[in-house]
Design a protein around this motif. Structure first.
Motif, PDB file in Angstrom:
ATOM      1  N   LEU A 163      13.017  -5.708  12.844  1.00  0.00           N
ATOM      2  CA  LEU A 163      13.665  -4.690  12.008  1.00  0.00           C
ATOM      3  C   LEU A 163      14.095  -3.491  12.850  1.00  0.00           C
ATOM      4  N   ARG A 164      13.206  -3.058  13.724  1.00  0.00           N
ATOM      5  CA  ARG A 164      13.531  -1.891  14.557  1.00  0.00           C
ATOM      6  C   ARG A 164      14.641  -2.207  15.544  1.00  0.00           C
ATOM      7  N   LYS A 165      14.648  -3.436  16.023  1.00  0.00           N
ATOM      8  CA  LYS A 165      15.735  -3.831  16.926  1.00  0.00           C
ATOM      9  C   LYS A 165      17.084  -3.770  16.197  1.00  0.00           C
ATOM     10  N   TRP A 166      17.063  -4.220  14.937  1.00  0.00           N
ATOM     11  CA  TRP A 166      18.288  -4.214  14.118  1.00  0.00           C
ATOM     12  C   TRP A 166      18.775  -2.793  13.877  1.00  0.00           C
ATOM     13  N   LEU A 167      17.827  -1.860  13.821  1.00  0.00           N
ATOM     14  CA  LEU A 167      18.160  -0.464  13.535  1.00  0.00           C
ATOM     15  C   LEU A 167      18.537   0.329  14.792  1.00  0.00           C
TER      16      LEU A 167
ATOM     17  N   LEU B 124      11.795   3.988  12.021  1.00  0.00           N
ATOM     18  CA  LEU B 124      11.958   4.439  13.406  1.00  0.00           C
ATOM     19  C   LEU B 124      11.166   5.726  13.643  1.00  0.00           C
ATOM     20  N   SER B 125      10.791   5.942  14.900  1.00  0.00           N
ATOM     21  CA  SER B 125      10.131   7.192  15.278  1.00  0.00           C
ATOM     22  C   SER B 125      11.179   8.302  15.326  1.00  0.00           C
ATOM     23  N   PRO B 126      10.762   9.567  15.250  1.00  0.00           N
ATOM     24  CA  PRO B 126      11.705  10.684  15.324  1.00  0.00           C
ATOM     25  C   PRO B 126      12.656  10.584  16.515  1.00  0.00           C
ATOM     26  N   ASP B 127      12.121  10.223  17.678  1.00  0.00           N
ATOM     27  CA  ASP B 127      12.980  10.073  18.859  1.00  0.00           C
ATOM     28  C   ASP B 127      14.039   9.000  18.656  1.00  0.00           C
ATOM     29  N   GLU B 128      13.604   7.883  18.095  1.00  0.00           N
ATOM     30  CA  GLU B 128      14.544   6.788  17.861  1.00  0.00           C
ATOM     31  C   GLU B 128      15.587   7.181  16.813  1.00  0.00           C
ATOM     32  N   MET B 129      15.158   7.980  15.826  1.00  0.00           N
ATOM     33  CA  MET B 129      16.122   8.479  14.833  1.00  0.00           C
ATOM     34  C   MET B 129      17.196   9.328  15.508  1.00  0.00           C
TER      35      MET B 129
END
Lengths: 187, 187
Positions: free
Chosen positions: B83-87, A113-118
């Motif tokens: 994967l990103r959707k799952w996260l 994930l990107s920092p924002d998404e984190m």
DNA sequence: ACAGCCATGTAATCGGTTACATGATTGG
DNA sequence: CCAATCATGTAACCGATTACATGGCTGT
């Protein structure tokens, strides 16, 4: 070809703990359980109770005291023995070791994930965890510690576990996000 | 008809995280994982990788660079998206809420044991938990916090979880056992 | 009258695992 | 040479769940 499954023992344990009861009652116990691990659907419960009956660990008889057609099950001596064996150490490593945590496994892959998404990940899951914790704490009030000591204890254990996860997520969030800030400053 | 399963996403995540690799490599990751939740047997891994390939989330090609007959898999753009959707929050309640804990569920039924057996239960599981904790702490040293931050974080999360369970079991043991003493004195 | 709960069960499916099967390569 | 490891895959099974199906009782 596993000896016994956890859900079998849980059902057996419910009948032992609450006394003779119907499959429907067992179903409701699962339905109202704060832990969503096992399904409470009939298709899930009835076949397992049938299995326990075929193992002679549960004894079923038709109950015609009321008007309704229902079947009462009680635990047998062999059933009690099986339950106690399941409870007696040494427990299998899978019972004592690291449990599966969907949050932990997601954290392992968080660099996708990107920092924002984190940031979003931590913020939202921390809030969700807080909600779950509040709910668990409210649930605890339903247990009378005196009469139902081990139900209370298990509920308390769940709360402690949620608290630990929440604490960790807060810590991790601040660590991860300050690190991101640092690298932003360097760039 | 669930959208995606956790094990699918874990395998996808490993390929994303470690770069293109063989099913065999993925298998070894599971085998060396401190968490025993997923099986590392071929019959478990290969079919799921095939499924991911049929979903076009993994792209496989025969690799004949070495002498050995092996197949390399890399993640696709769609795979990365999945994967990103799952996260990405909001995560399903089952991911955030109470996790399944075999120890907790046993505690719920602990009144089926005699006081002596309870003592044994707490003593032995506390010792087993301590062993697991020691092992987890040793494992943590294998992760380089700088290069593999989130692996380290996840391992740390597992440790915190084990610590919380151990703490709880110690507390519970002393509470339960003093209560037993009291009732013994009363009798 | 009818919605909602009590109560029981079955059939089809699904995802995962065990056990089986094969062969090539490498290191001692 | 032989054991261990690399490397791939399949078939049968197993336990659990979803979805389906039925009918009686109860309170409004």
């Amino acid at each position: 070809m596993i000896d016994v499954t956890d859900i079998e023992m849980v059902i057996l344990g419910i009948v032992e703990k609450r006394g003779p009861c119907t499959p429907y009652f067992v179903r409701k116990q699962f339905e109202h359980s704060p832990s969503p691990h096992f399904s409470s659907s009939p298709g899930s419960i009835y076949p397992i109770i049938a299995r326990l009956e075929s193992k002679k660990w549960l004894l079923g008889r038709d109950d015609n005291t009321g008007k309704r057609n229902r079947k009462m099950y009680r635990i047998s001596v062999a059933g009690r023995r099986a339950l106690r064996k399941w409870l007696t150490p040494p427990l299998p490593r899978t019972a004592v070791g690291l449990t599966y945590d969907p949050l932990r496994v997601r954290m392992y892959f968080l660099n996708s994930l990107s920092p924002d998404e984190m940031t979003q990940f931590f913020d939202e899951t921390i809030e969700q965890l807080q909600n779950e914790l509040d709910r668990a704490r409210r649930d605890l009030l339903n247990y009378d510690r005196q009469t139902d000591g081990f139900s209370w204890l298990a509920a308390k254990c769940g709360i402690k576990s949620l608290e630990a996860r929440l604490r960790f997520m807060r810590d991790a969030a601040s660590h991860v996000l300050t690190e991101c800030d640092e690298s932003t400053q360097v760039n």
